[in-house]
Design an enzyme around this catalytic site. Structure first.
Site, PDB file in Angstrom:
ATOM      1  N   LYS A 110      42.565  34.972   8.092  1.00  0.00           N
ATOM      2  CA  LYS A 110      43.638  34.973   9.092  1.00  0.00           C
ATOM      3  C   LYS A 110      43.045  34.954  10.486  1.00  0.00           C
ATOM      4  CE  LYS A 110      47.656  36.294   6.624  1.00  0.00           C
ATOM      5  NZ  LYS A 110      48.136  37.343   5.753  1.00  0.00           N
ATOM      6  N   LYS A 189      45.314  25.836  -4.175  1.00  0.00           N
ATOM      7  CA  LYS A 189      45.833  27.039  -4.821  1.00  0.00           C
ATOM      8  C   LYS A 189      47.293  27.254  -4.423  1.00  0.00           C
ATOM      9  CE  LYS A 189      46.198  31.477  -3.803  1.00  0.00           C
ATOM     10  NZ  LYS A 189      46.255  32.894  -3.732  1.00  0.00           N
ATOM     11  N   LYS A 192      52.274  31.203  -1.113  1.00  0.00           N
ATOM     12  CA  LYS A 192      53.360  31.213  -0.142  1.00  0.00           C
ATOM     13  C   LYS A 192      52.891  30.680   1.201  1.00  0.00           C
ATOM     14  CE  LYS A 192      53.997  35.253  -1.804  1.00  0.00           C
ATOM     15  NZ  LYS A 192      54.108  36.691  -2.038  1.00  0.00           N
TER      16      LYS A 192
HETATM   17  P1  ADP Z   1      50.492  34.394  -2.146  1.00  0.00           P
HETATM   18  O1  ADP Z   1      49.132  33.739  -2.111  1.00  0.00           O
HETATM   19  O2  ADP Z   1      51.549  33.433  -2.535  1.00  0.00           O
HETATM   20  O3  ADP Z   1      50.801  35.134  -0.864  1.00  0.00           O
HETATM   21  P2  ADP Z   1      49.995  37.000  -3.227  1.00  0.00           P
HETATM   22  O4  ADP Z   1      48.730  37.087  -2.446  1.00  0.00           O
HETATM   23  O5  ADP Z   1      51.161  37.827  -2.821  1.00  0.00           O
HETATM   24  O6  ADP Z   1      50.423  35.461  -3.312  1.00  0.00           O
HETATM   25  O7  ADP Z   1      49.637  37.286  -4.736  1.00  0.00           O
HETATM   26  C1  ADP Z   1      50.249  38.199  -5.625  1.00  0.00           C
HETATM   27  C2  ADP Z   1      49.502  38.194  -6.945  1.00  0.00           C
HETATM   28  O8  ADP Z   1      49.590  36.887  -7.540  1.00  0.00           O
HETATM   29  C3  ADP Z   1      48.013  38.478  -6.815  1.00  0.00           C
HETATM   30  O9  ADP Z   1      47.555  39.192  -7.949  1.00  0.00           O
HETATM   31  C4  ADP Z   1      47.401  37.115  -6.769  1.00  0.00           C
HETATM   32  O10 ADP Z   1      46.063  37.112  -7.188  1.00  0.00           O
HETATM   33  C5  ADP Z   1      48.298  36.345  -7.729  1.00  0.00           C
HETATM   34  N1  ADP Z   1      48.325  34.923  -7.340  1.00  0.00           N
HETATM   35  C6  ADP Z   1      48.879  34.409  -6.228  1.00  0.00           C
HETATM   36  N2  ADP Z   1      48.747  33.068  -6.187  1.00  0.00           N
HETATM   37  C7  ADP Z   1      48.084  32.741  -7.321  1.00  0.00           C
HETATM   38  C8  ADP Z   1      47.644  31.502  -7.884  1.00  0.00           C
HETATM   39  N3  ADP Z   1      47.872  30.345  -7.281  1.00  0.00           N
HETATM   40  N4  ADP Z   1      46.998  31.542  -9.058  1.00  0.00           N
HETATM   41  C9  ADP Z   1      46.763  32.715  -9.699  1.00  0.00           C
HETATM   42  N5  ADP Z   1      47.162  33.904  -9.231  1.00  0.00           N
HETATM   43  C10 ADP Z   1      47.808  33.938  -8.062  1.00  0.00           C
END
Ligand code: ADP
Ligand code: TRP
Length: 321
Positions: A110, A189, A192
């Site tokens: 960030k 990947k 959000k």
């Molecule tokens: P985002 O990247 O959408 O903000 P978060 O960081 O809130 O998602 O992730 C919440 C959980 O989901 C974590 O355990 C994270 O490792 C898992 N996660 C998020 N995106 C993925 C992905 N593309 N593949 C596998 N696991 C994911």
């Protein structure tokens, strides 16, 4: 064995969240004592709208319960209903070297992008360490992007144990290779923050449009595709369709003769069916929000009992008591 994980209420949950974290967490309910929570304190580092936080928190509760979190078997709560975690965060922060946090991707990425960073975002891995250590957790199921945070947790726990005597259980991350990084609509990947998500729940028409809109290359349908296994729709199909169905589409793509439009249509149908039962459960839960609230409240009270014991142990070990 105690299993613990958390998820932030920072927006609609997507297939990456589901296959990376929620499904493994749901499967682990059978294997031990599962503790799962909605990380609303964490969401304060990047979401500054109270109504949105409240709504997202409820949505995460509905999504997780609809997908199979069983509150009879697992403890499920809102992070802020167990504020003991904040006291432990302070204690752990005093043993956390600045350099350890400076190396964390959550903060580094960030800050490199020029997004203004606050102290909460910098200290976020310490709060996560407190989440994990406060419940004597053995196993932490997460997607690959959270591995570093569990490693930081281990470092902090070891430091605390060295300074004050054995207090904390040293946790292990659990990351499934097949779903450690679910790709998003653009092949990066799914996240959000990249705007490339396929939500678990949502409007059928909009979701169909998202999936049909996946951009592929310009090879004609007839052309054989020797790299079929790398095709994004094939990769996603492997997650939502039975293995033989996904293998069949992959083979047809490899051989030539399958058009991308038909492949994407199949992906949408399998994805939509995959969550049909969960969608029905979610609608029932949404019509009974008092029940959902009482699940969270009951979870908080069970979580608090464990948290109070571990916190007391840490207070005594460190000479606060
Ligand atoms: P985002 O990247 O959408 O903000 P978060 O960081 O809130 O998602 O992730 C919440 C959980 O989901 C974590 O355990 C994270 O490792 C898992 N996660 C998020 N995106 C993925 C992905 N593309 N593949 C596998 N696991 C994911
Ligand atoms: N930081 C995690 C994420 O963004 C959420 C989280 C907070 C968590 N506390 C945790 C995950 C403890 C596992 C264990 O996805």
């Amino acid at each position: 064995m105690r299993i613990l994980s958390g998820i932030q209420p920072s927006g609609a949950l997507h297939l990456g969240n589901y296959f990376g974290m929620m499904r493994p967490a749901i499967e682990l309910q059978e294997k031990g004592e599962a503790f799962y929570f909605i990380a609303n304190y964490h969401s304060m580092t990047s979401l500054f709208d109270a109504a949105e936080r409240r709504k997202n928190t409820l949505d995460v509760a509905l999504d997780f319960l609809a997908c199979g979190l069983d509150p009879k078997r697992s403890v499920f709560w809102r992070q802020s209903d167990v504020p003991e975690v904040c006291e432990l965060t302070w204690m752990l922060g005093t043993l956390t070297p600045m350099g350890l946090l400076e190396r964390c991707h959550s903060f580094k990425d960030k800050s490199a992008k020029g997004i203004p960073v606050n102290h909460g975002l910098f200290a976020y891995p310490v709060l996560m360490a407190a989440d994990i250590l406060l419940f004597d957790s053995n196993i932490v199921p997460v997607g690959r992007d959270q591995k570093q945070h569990v490693e930081v947790t281990r470092d902090i726990a070891i430091k605390f144990n060295e300074a004050y005597g054995h207090t904390f259980v040293i946790p292990e991350p659990q990351i499934k290779d097949e779903t450690a990084a679910v790709p998003g609509l653009d092949g990066q990947k799914m996240s959000k923050s990249y705007g490339n998500t396929i939500e678990i729940f949502g409007d059928e028409k909009a979701l169909r449009k998202k999936i049909m809109g996946i951009v592929m290359d310009s090879r004609t349908p007839a052309e054989p595709k020797p790299d079929a296994e790398k095709n994004l729709a094939v990769q996603l199909l492997r997650l939502v369709a039975p293995a033989d169905v996904a293998a069949d589409f992959e083979n047809r793509l490899r051989a030539g003769g399958l058009g991308y439009g038909d492949l994407k249509k199949a992906l949408f149908e399998h994805y939509w069916n995959h969550f049909a039962a969960a969608r029905a459960r979610r609608a029932e839960l949404a019509a009974n929000l008092d029940h959902v609230e009482s699940v969270l409240r009951d979870g908080a009270s069970r979580a608090r009992t464990v948290a109070a014991k571990v916190l007391k142990r840490a207070r005594q070990a460190s000479g606060l008591e």
